[in-house]
Design a protein around this motif. Structure first.
Motif, PDB file in Angstrom:
ATOM      1  N   LEU A  26       0.818  -1.213   0.000  1.00 29.12           N
ATOM      2  CA  LEU A  26       0.000   0.000   0.000  1.00 29.12           C
ATOM      3  C   LEU A  26       0.852   1.263   0.000  1.00 29.12           C
ATOM      4  CD1 LEU A  26      -2.812  -1.002   2.530  1.00 29.12           C
ATOM      5  CD2 LEU A  26      -2.697  -1.390   0.060  1.00 29.12           C
ATOM      6  N   ASP A  27       2.049   1.184   0.585  1.00 30.32           N
ATOM      7  CA  ASP A  27       2.891   2.375   0.708  1.00 30.32           C
ATOM      8  C   ASP A  27       4.114   2.339  -0.198  1.00 30.32           C
ATOM      9  OD1 ASP A  27       4.379   0.433   1.929  1.00 30.32           O
ATOM     10  OD2 ASP A  27       4.483   1.397   3.897  1.00 30.32           O
ATOM     11  N   GLY A  28       4.207   1.370  -1.080  1.00 29.79           N
ATOM     12  CA  GLY A  28       5.337   1.278  -1.988  1.00 29.79           C
ATOM     13  C   GLY A  28       6.571   0.633  -1.408  1.00 29.79           C
ATOM     14  N   SER A  29       6.474   0.104  -0.196  1.00 29.05           N
ATOM     15  CA  SER A  29       7.639  -0.522   0.441  1.00 29.05           C
ATOM     16  C   SER A  29       7.908  -1.896  -0.159  1.00 29.05           C
ATOM     17  CB  SER A  29       7.412  -0.658   1.950  1.00 29.05           C
ATOM     18  OG  SER A  29       6.254  -1.435   2.210  1.00 29.05           O
ATOM     19  N   ALA A  30       9.127  -2.381   0.065  1.00 31.57           N
ATOM     20  CA  ALA A  30       9.522  -3.694  -0.453  1.00 31.57           C
ATOM     21  C   ALA A  30       8.734  -4.799   0.236  1.00 31.57           C
ATOM     22  CB  ALA A  30      11.015  -3.909  -0.256  1.00 31.57           C
ATOM     23  N   LEU A  31       8.424  -5.829  -0.524  1.00 32.69           N
ATOM     24  CA  LEU A  31       7.693  -6.974   0.014  1.00 32.69           C
ATOM     25  C   LEU A  31       8.670  -7.989   0.592  1.00 32.69           C
ATOM     26  CD1 LEU A  31       5.147  -7.455  -2.903  1.00 32.69           C
ATOM     27  CD2 LEU A  31       4.751  -6.333  -0.697  1.00 32.69           C
ATOM     28  N   PRO A  32       8.218  -8.846   1.516  1.00 36.12           N
ATOM     29  CA  PRO A  32       9.082  -9.887   2.060  1.00 36.12           C
ATOM     30  C   PRO A  32       9.645 -10.773   0.954  1.00 36.12           C
ATOM     31  CG  PRO A  32       7.114  -9.690   3.391  1.00 36.12           C
ATOM     32  CD  PRO A  32       6.897  -8.830   2.171  1.00 36.12           C
ATOM     33  N   ASP A  62       9.188  -5.535  -5.392  1.00 35.73           N
ATOM     34  CA  ASP A  62       8.126  -4.532  -5.427  1.00 35.73           C
ATOM     35  C   ASP A  62       6.754  -5.126  -5.718  1.00 35.73           C
ATOM     36  OD1 ASP A  62       8.980  -5.221  -7.990  1.00 35.73           O
ATOM     37  OD2 ASP A  62       8.329  -3.305  -8.849  1.00 35.73           O
ATOM     38  N   ARG A  63       6.701  -6.423  -6.052  1.00 34.58           N
ATOM     39  CA  ARG A  63       5.415  -7.008  -6.402  1.00 34.58           C
ATOM     40  C   ARG A  63       5.422  -8.516  -6.210  1.00 34.58           C
ATOM     41  NH1 ARG A  63       4.799  -7.806 -12.909  1.00 34.58           N
ATOM     42  NH2 ARG A  63       6.767  -8.914 -13.260  1.00 34.58           N
ATOM     43  N   TYR A  64       4.219  -9.063  -6.058  1.00 37.91           N
ATOM     44  CA  TYR A  64       3.975 -10.495  -6.159  1.00 37.91           C
ATOM     45  C   TYR A  64       3.011 -10.689  -7.327  1.00 37.91           C
ATOM     46  CZ  TYR A  64       5.616 -11.116  -1.275  1.00 37.91           C
ATOM     47  OH  TYR A  64       6.343 -11.140  -0.118  1.00 37.91           O
ATOM     48  N   VAL A  65       3.239 -11.726  -8.131  1.00 36.20           N
ATOM     49  CA  VAL A  65       2.326 -12.037  -9.231  1.00 36.20           C
ATOM     50  C   VAL A  65       1.765 -13.439  -9.031  1.00 36.20           C
ATOM     51  CG1 VAL A  65       2.054 -12.288 -11.724  1.00 36.20           C
ATOM     52  CG2 VAL A  65       3.577 -10.519 -10.811  1.00 36.20           C
ATOM     53  N   LEU A  66       0.441 -13.550  -9.098  1.00 32.14           N
ATOM     54  CA  LEU A  66      -0.255 -14.824  -8.957  1.00 32.14           C
ATOM     55  C   LEU A  66      -0.985 -15.138 -10.249  1.00 32.14           C
ATOM     56  CD1 LEU A  66      -2.073 -14.131  -5.533  1.00 32.14           C
ATOM     57  CD2 LEU A  66       0.278 -14.943  -5.871  1.00 32.14           C
ATOM     58  N   GLY A  67      -1.053 -16.402 -10.593  1.00 33.15           N
ATOM     59  CA  GLY A  67      -1.869 -16.850 -11.718  1.00 33.15           C
ATOM     60  C   GLY A  67      -2.964 -17.752 -11.198  1.00 33.15           C
ATOM     61  N   VAL A  68      -4.224 -17.453 -11.514  1.00 32.49           N
ATOM     62  CA  VAL A  68      -5.360 -18.196 -10.957  1.00 32.49           C
ATOM     63  C   VAL A  68      -6.259 -18.683 -12.080  1.00 32.49           C
ATOM     64  CG1 VAL A  68      -7.345 -18.112  -9.403  1.00 32.49           C
ATOM     65  CG2 VAL A  68      -5.282 -16.775  -8.869  1.00 32.49           C
ATOM     66  N   GLN A  69      -6.496 -19.969 -12.088  1.00 27.76           N
ATOM     67  CA  GLN A  69      -7.409 -20.561 -13.070  1.00 27.76           C
ATOM     68  C   GLN A  69      -8.801 -20.678 -12.473  1.00 27.76           C
ATOM     69  OE1 GLN A  69      -6.828 -24.771 -14.017  1.00 27.76           O
ATOM     70  NE2 GLN A  69      -7.321 -24.338 -16.143  1.00 27.76           N
ATOM     71  N   ARG A  70      -9.783 -20.220 -13.219  1.00 36.14           N
ATOM     72  CA  ARG A  70     -11.165 -20.372 -12.764  1.00 36.14           C
ATOM     73  C   ARG A  70     -11.596 -21.820 -12.989  1.00 36.14           C
ATOM     74  NH1 ARG A  70     -15.700 -16.527 -12.580  1.00 36.14           N
ATOM     75  NH2 ARG A  70     -17.608 -17.753 -12.362  1.00 36.14           N
ATOM     76  N   LYS A  71     -11.911 -22.511 -11.918  1.00 38.67           N
ATOM     77  CA  LYS A  71     -12.232 -23.932 -12.008  1.00 38.67           C
ATOM     78  C   LYS A  71     -13.739 -24.142 -12.047  1.00 38.67           C
ATOM     79  CE  LYS A  71      -8.054 -25.488  -9.606  1.00 38.67           C
ATOM     80  NZ  LYS A  71      -7.523 -26.271  -8.456  1.00 38.67           N
ATOM     81  N   VAL A  72     -14.148 -25.067 -12.897  1.00 34.17           N
ATOM     82  CA  VAL A  72     -15.568 -25.394 -13.010  1.00 34.17           C
ATOM     83  C   VAL A  72     -16.085 -25.954 -11.689  1.00 34.17           C
ATOM     84  CG1 VAL A  72     -17.255 -26.841 -14.201  1.00 34.17           C
ATOM     85  CG2 VAL A  72     -15.374 -25.790 -15.489  1.00 34.17           C
ATOM     86  N   ASP A  73     -15.265 -26.783 -11.028  1.00 27.79           N
ATOM     87  CA  ASP A  73     -15.670 -27.405  -9.770  1.00 27.79           C
ATOM     88  C   ASP A  73     -15.122 -26.642  -8.575  1.00 27.79           C
ATOM     89  OD1 ASP A  73     -13.030 -27.993 -10.231  1.00 27.79           O
ATOM     90  OD2 ASP A  73     -13.170 -30.107  -9.615  1.00 27.79           O
ATOM     91  N   SER A  74     -14.968 -25.338  -8.695  1.00 28.61           N
ATOM     92  CA  SER A  74     -14.398 -24.515  -7.632  1.00 28.61           C
ATOM     93  C   SER A  74     -15.214 -24.633  -6.347  1.00 28.61           C
ATOM     94  CB  SER A  74     -14.362 -23.050  -8.064  1.00 28.61           C
ATOM     95  OG  SER A  74     -14.033 -22.199  -6.980  1.00 28.61           O
ATOM     96  N   ARG A  75     -14.510 -24.665  -5.225  1.00 30.04           N
ATOM     97  CA  ARG A  75     -15.167 -24.637  -3.917  1.00 30.04           C
ATOM     98  C   ARG A  75     -15.265 -23.201  -3.397  1.00 30.04           C
ATOM     99  NH1 ARG A  75     -12.052 -26.629  -0.248  1.00 30.04           N
ATOM    100  NH2 ARG A  75     -10.223 -26.387  -1.553  1.00 30.04           N
ATOM    101  N   GLY A  76     -15.118 -22.243  -4.283  1.00 34.22           N
ATOM    102  CA  GLY A  76     -15.292 -20.849  -3.900  1.00 34.22           C
ATOM    103  C   GLY A  76     -14.074 -19.988  -4.119  1.00 34.22           C
ATOM    104  N   GLY A  77     -12.871 -20.568  -4.076  1.00 34.95           N
ATOM    105  CA  GLY A  77     -11.656 -19.786  -4.137  1.00 34.95           C
ATOM    106  C   GLY A  77     -11.408 -19.144  -5.483  1.00 34.95           C
ATOM    107  N   SER A  78     -11.335 -19.954  -6.539  1.00 34.96           N
ATOM    108  CA  SER A  78     -11.000 -19.393  -7.850  1.00 34.96           C
ATOM    109  C   SER A  78     -12.121 -18.508  -8.379  1.00 34.96           C
ATOM    110  CB  SER A  78     -10.678 -20.512  -8.843  1.00 34.96           C
ATOM    111  OG  SER A  78     -11.823 -21.256  -9.184  1.00 34.96           O
ATOM    112  N   VAL A  79     -13.363 -18.849  -8.091  1.00 36.23           N
ATOM    113  CA  VAL A  79     -14.485 -18.015  -8.517  1.00 36.23           C
ATOM    114  C   VAL A  79     -14.428 -16.664  -7.821  1.00 36.23           C
ATOM    115  CG1 VAL A  79     -16.994 -17.753  -8.411  1.00 36.23           C
ATOM    116  CG2 VAL A  79     -16.006 -19.916  -9.154  1.00 36.23           C
ATOM    117  N   ALA A  80     -14.117 -16.668  -6.529  1.00 37.93           N
ATOM    118  CA  ALA A  80     -14.004 -15.405  -5.792  1.00 37.93           C
ATOM    119  C   ALA A  80     -12.882 -14.547  -6.349  1.00 37.93           C
ATOM    120  CB  ALA A  80     -13.783 -15.680  -4.310  1.00 37.93           C
ATOM    121  N   MET A  81     -11.732 -15.165  -6.668  1.00 36.08           N
ATOM    122  CA  MET A  81     -10.624 -14.400  -7.223  1.00 36.08           C
ATOM    123  C   MET A  81     -11.016 -13.766  -8.552  1.00 36.08           C
ATOM    124  SD  MET A  81      -7.843 -14.305  -5.306  1.00 36.08           S
ATOM    125  CE  MET A  81      -6.456 -14.013  -6.410  1.00 36.08           C
TER     126      MET A  81
END
Length: 318
Positions: A26-32, A62-81
């Protein structure tokens, strides 16, 4: 979960049904810091936590990048993302953890299928930057379903990337004999993808003389392997003496939570190890992908989100 509060600086489409999320402080600081192959827990809403691999280069603080696949049988996680997390949103995530870390090797063979490419992307960046020999084999149903295809095609290591498509013009399925028929004692294999894909590669490697310690696997879902019938059994809590019957089709954690017993949970698929619990007596029926074969054989702990019992009773350290 120790949380970081980050902002979704960018959300982009990477393939059919796959979105990339670029997270920044949020403040532009380095991430862990993190290492290649690491993942983070993403808290989507109360009680809904999912794990996603970090797929950018580890030196990008300065960033984290995630790749998320929307799953047909999702239990809520990928659909929410996909449906609820948009650019500008604030998300809480855990600190990076690595259950799929690289080890020094003269040569590395990276095998990914579908969204299983995500942890391999950071590995390829590190291997290329360090000047180590490697090949990346990426299998997808079609070019349109290959996540991060443009990034791989434009990468400095593009000459070491091989795409394998099962449909469409020029289909070229992955052929294992030319790659694994002759074991290389100085190489390591890294495999991530659907269970069948992982099983095909690991079984072939084992049958052709690759050592178990040369093969590293990351699973995004629990194995369906089971050593016993899906029958009822009792769970006894050592600290209180309370006893619960787990019926066929029920999960231990579901019964415990319904009775007011707190159980730490995250993936609910036997992948992350958050719910790992000590077993004081009884024999678990291990159905997770978190513990390895030697840990299963000890029978002194189990994942209560998906594993069951082969004995009539389990005494748990709860």
């Amino acid at each position: 979960m120790q949380a970081l509060r980050l902002r979704v600086a960018r959300k982009s489409r990477e393939a059919a049904g796959v979105a990339a999320f670029e997270l920044r402080s949020l403040d532009g600081s380095a991430l862990p810091p993190f290492t290649a192959g690491a993942h983070v827990d993403v808290l989507l809403r109360e009680g809904l936590v999912r794990q996603y691999s970090l797929c950018n280069a580890p030196w990008e603080r300065d960033r984290y990048v995630l790749g998320v696949q929307r799953k047909v049988d999702s239990r809520g996680g990928s659909v929410a993302m996909h449906d609820e997390v948009h650019e500008g949103a604030i998300v809480d995530i855990g600190l990076p953890r690595n259950l799929f870390s690289m080890a020094p090797a003269k040569r590395s063979l990276l095998f990914g299928a579908g969204i299983g490419i995500t942890p391999l992307l950071s590995m390829a960046e590190v291997l290329h930057a360090s000047g180590r020999a490697f090949e990346l084999h990426y299998s997808a149903r079609s070019p349109e379903q290959a996540a991060f295809r443009a990034r791989l095609a434009a990468a400095a290591y593009a000459d070491r990337v091989r795409f394998h498509f099962s449909t469409g013009p020029g289909a070229n399925r992955l052929e294992l004999p030319p790659l694994l028929a002759t074991p290389d004692p100085e190489a390591r294999l890294y495999v991530c993808g659907p269970p069948g894909y992982i099983g095909d590669i690991t079984d072939f490697a084992a049958a052709h003389g690759w050592r178990a310690d040369q093969v590293c696997v990351e699973r995004f879902g629990a194995t369906t392997a089971s050593s016993g019938a899906d029958r009822a059994f009792d769970v006894v809590l050592a600290r209180s003496g309370r006893r619960f019957t787990i019926a066929p089709g029920q999960a231990i954690h579901e019964v415990l939570l319904s009775e007011g017993v707190e159980v730490p949970l995250s993936c609910e698929q036997g992948v992350c190890g958050t719910c790992l619990t000590r077993v004081l007596s009884g024999v678990p029926d291990h159905r997770d992908s978190f513990l390895d074969a030697s840990e299963h054989a000890r029978n002194d702990c189990m994942t209560v989100c998906c594993s069951r019992a082969t004995s009539p009773e389990l005494l748990l350290d709860l």
